[in-house]
Design an enzyme around this catalytic site. Structure first.
Site, PDB file in Angstrom:
ATOM      1  N   ASP A  37     -39.840   7.638   4.114  1.00 17.11           N
ATOM      2  CA  ASP A  37     -39.441   6.300   3.648  1.00 17.11           C
ATOM      3  C   ASP A  37     -40.505   5.296   4.080  1.00 17.11           C
ATOM      4  O   ASP A  37     -41.269   5.536   5.020  1.00 17.11           O
ATOM      5  CB  ASP A  37     -38.082   5.917   4.248  1.00 17.11           C
ATOM      6  N   TYR A 152     -36.997  -1.582 -14.763  1.00 26.74           N
ATOM      7  CA  TYR A 152     -36.212  -0.565 -14.053  1.00 26.74           C
ATOM      8  C   TYR A 152     -35.606   0.423 -15.048  1.00 26.74           C
ATOM      9  O   TYR A 152     -35.735   1.643 -14.881  1.00 26.74           O
ATOM     10  CB  TYR A 152     -35.116  -1.259 -13.243  1.00 26.74           C
TER      11      TYR A 152
HETATM   12  N1  NAD Z   1     -27.163   2.125  -5.822  1.00 27.33           N
HETATM   13  C1  NAD Z   1     -26.984   2.336  -7.117  1.00 27.33           C
HETATM   14  O1  NAD Z   1     -26.008   1.850  -7.712  1.00 27.33           O
HETATM   15  C2  NAD Z   1     -27.951   3.210  -7.866  1.00 27.33           C
HETATM   16  C3  NAD Z   1     -27.608   3.551  -9.188  1.00 27.33           C
HETATM   17  C4  NAD Z   1     -28.479   4.338  -9.924  1.00 27.33           C
HETATM   18  C5  NAD Z   1     -29.651   4.784  -9.354  1.00 27.33           C
HETATM   19  N2  NAD Z   1     -29.963   4.445  -8.079  1.00 27.33           N
HETATM   20  C6  NAD Z   1     -31.221   4.935  -7.528  1.00 27.33           C
HETATM   21  O2  NAD Z   1     -30.964   5.662  -6.353  1.00 27.33           O
HETATM   22  C7  NAD Z   1     -32.116   5.611  -5.523  1.00 27.33           C
HETATM   23  C8  NAD Z   1     -31.694   5.201  -4.121  1.00 27.33           C
HETATM   24  O3  NAD Z   1     -31.152   3.898  -4.175  1.00 27.33           O
HETATM   25  P1  NAD Z   1     -30.088   3.345  -3.119  1.00 27.33           P
HETATM   26  O4  NAD Z   1     -29.025   2.693  -3.919  1.00 27.33           O
HETATM   27  O5  NAD Z   1     -29.768   4.399  -2.147  1.00 27.33           O
HETATM   28  O6  NAD Z   1     -30.944   2.162  -2.485  1.00 27.33           O
HETATM   29  P2  NAD Z   1     -31.338   1.836  -0.965  1.00 27.33           P
HETATM   30  O7  NAD Z   1     -32.035   0.535  -1.024  1.00 27.33           O
HETATM   31  O8  NAD Z   1     -30.154   1.988  -0.078  1.00 27.33           O
HETATM   32  O9  NAD Z   1     -32.364   3.008  -0.599  1.00 27.33           O
HETATM   33  C9  NAD Z   1     -33.638   3.080  -1.191  1.00 27.33           C
HETATM   34  C10 NAD Z   1     -34.622   3.570  -0.156  1.00 27.33           C
HETATM   35  O10 NAD Z   1     -35.905   3.707  -0.787  1.00 27.33           O
HETATM   36  C11 NAD Z   1     -36.862   3.228   0.138  1.00 27.33           C
HETATM   37  N3  NAD Z   1     -38.091   2.829  -0.550  1.00 27.33           N
HETATM   38  C12 NAD Z   1     -38.292   1.729  -1.319  1.00 27.33           C
HETATM   39  N4  NAD Z   1     -39.564   1.682  -1.716  1.00 27.33           N
HETATM   40  C13 NAD Z   1     -40.168   2.779  -1.198  1.00 27.33           C
HETATM   41  C14 NAD Z   1     -41.491   3.278  -1.269  1.00 27.33           C
HETATM   42  N5  NAD Z   1     -42.468   2.642  -1.954  1.00 27.33           N
HETATM   43  N6  NAD Z   1     -41.782   4.438  -0.628  1.00 27.33           N
HETATM   44  C15 NAD Z   1     -40.828   5.076   0.091  1.00 27.33           C
HETATM   45  N7  NAD Z   1     -39.559   4.642   0.194  1.00 27.33           N
HETATM   46  C16 NAD Z   1     -39.244   3.508  -0.446  1.00 27.33           C
HETATM   47  C17 NAD Z   1     -36.192   2.051   0.822  1.00 27.33           C
HETATM   48  O11 NAD Z   1     -36.848   1.707   2.027  1.00 27.33           O
HETATM   49  C18 NAD Z   1     -34.785   2.591   1.012  1.00 27.33           C
HETATM   50  O12 NAD Z   1     -34.661   3.273   2.245  1.00 27.33           O
HETATM   51  C19 NAD Z   1     -33.094   4.632  -6.182  1.00 27.33           C
HETATM   52  O13 NAD Z   1     -34.065   5.359  -6.902  1.00 27.33           O
HETATM   53  C20 NAD Z   1     -32.189   3.852  -7.122  1.00 27.33           C
HETATM   54  O14 NAD Z   1     -32.904   3.331  -8.204  1.00 27.33           O
HETATM   55  C21 NAD Z   1     -29.132   3.665  -7.308  1.00 27.33           C
END
Ligand code: NAD
Length: 258
Positions: A37, A152
């Site tokens: 991360d 996105y």
């Molecule tokens: N939360 C939702 O409703 C949802 C829905 C659909 C898809 N997603 C996808 O799920 C995945 C995880 O999202 P989440 O909701 O757990 O969000 P989150 O913000 O809790 O976790 C995302 C993590 O990615 C890390 N990150 C960001 N940029 C980075 C980089 N350049 N290199 C390495 N790490 C990086 C952040 O530090 C964080 O720890 C994402 O790809 C998001 O698009 C989330």
């Protein structure tokens, strides 16, 4: 014996939300886990909570950093069996008004970050010759548009499609690649949007489950795709959205702009 005894997994975005839930469920089922991360504090908290979990600082848009994270996984645990491309974030803005750098930031992180994760993990798996599994966390927005989030949604659609090309190219090496498309998940990523009462209410009205998912409810399907139970599942997408895709995504324009 549990499903992932002796299994070695790399999870990008593992410091928070869905990635953290994947890491914790993998650990619970016997896997060795490396969380990668960009959030050093988050990684430190994860390591403090579970001293057997390994962490590596990594920006998934930096090819050398991703290559180093894969190398660290192999150095620490001797192999890599699965990779979960979860890291993601977004900068929002309408197509006419968004700063071009913000648009590029999101596409770069979501699409190029996924490409680099699959590239370096697959290179290591191919070199070891034992096959493997890759799970790409895309989004329901791969299928439905997002007002103010065109970069996105477009990049998530691309990452879903990318999983299929990767499956095609990597099948001869025994490496399966699948995508998971979550709907609404309660994580720090969605907290600001869900803080807008009208958006929250309209989302929930459309989601047959009438609630957001807990991150562990996305982790479960991700683990399934990486497991031997999915040995014949390749190049496909699993929508995990509480039925949201059935009812269509709201047009946020009237909600956000009055
Ligand atoms: N939360 C939702 O409703 C949802 C829905 C659909 C898809 N997603 C996808 O799920 C995945 C995880 O999202 P989440 O909701 O757990 O969000 P989150 O913000 O809790 O976790 C995302 C993590 O990615 C890390 N990150 C960001 N940029 C980075 C980089 N350049 N290199 C390495 N790490 C990086 C952040 O530090 C964080 O720890 C994402 O790809 C998001 O698009 C989330």
């Amino acid at each position: 014996m549990t499903r992932f005894d002796g299994h070695v997994a790399l999870v990008t975005g593992g410091a928070s939300g869905i990635g953290a839930a994947i890491g914790s469920r993998l650990r619970g089922e016997g896997a060795h886990v490396v969380l990668a991360d960009i959030d050093a504090d988050g990684l430190a908290r994860a390591a403090a909570a579970d001293p057997d979990v390994a962490t590596v600082a990594c920006d998934v848009t930096d090819s050398a950093a991703v290559e180093a994270a894969v190398a660290e996984t192999v150095r620490r645990f001797g192999r890599i069996d699965s990779a979960f491309a979860v890291a993601g974030a977004a900068r929002f803005g309408t197509i006419t008004d968004i700063a071009e750098d913000d648009w590029t930031f999101t596409v770069d992180l979501v699409l190029r970050g996924t490409f680099l994760t699959v590239r370096h993990a697959a290179r290591a798996m191919r070199a070891a010759g034992h096959g493997g599994a890759v799970v790409i966390v895309s989004s329901l927005n791969a299928h439905v548009p997002l007002y103010g989030g065109s970069s996105y949604a477009a990049a998530k659609a691309a990452s879903e499609n990318f999983a299929k090309s990767a499956a095609l190219e990597l099948a001869p090496h025994g490496i399966r690649v699948n995508a998971v498309l979550p709907g609404l998940v309660a994580t720090p990523l969605t907290a600001p949007l869900l803080g807008v009462e009208s958006v929250n209410a309209d989302y929930l009205a459309r989601i047959p489950a009438r609630r957001a998912a807990d991150p562990s409810e996305i982790a479960g399907p991700c683990l399934y795709l990486a497991s031997d139970d999915a040995s014949y599942v390749n190049g496909t997408s699993l929508v995990v959205d509480g039925g949201w895709e059935i009812t269509n995504y709201p047009d946020l324009a009237p909600l956000l702009e009055g």
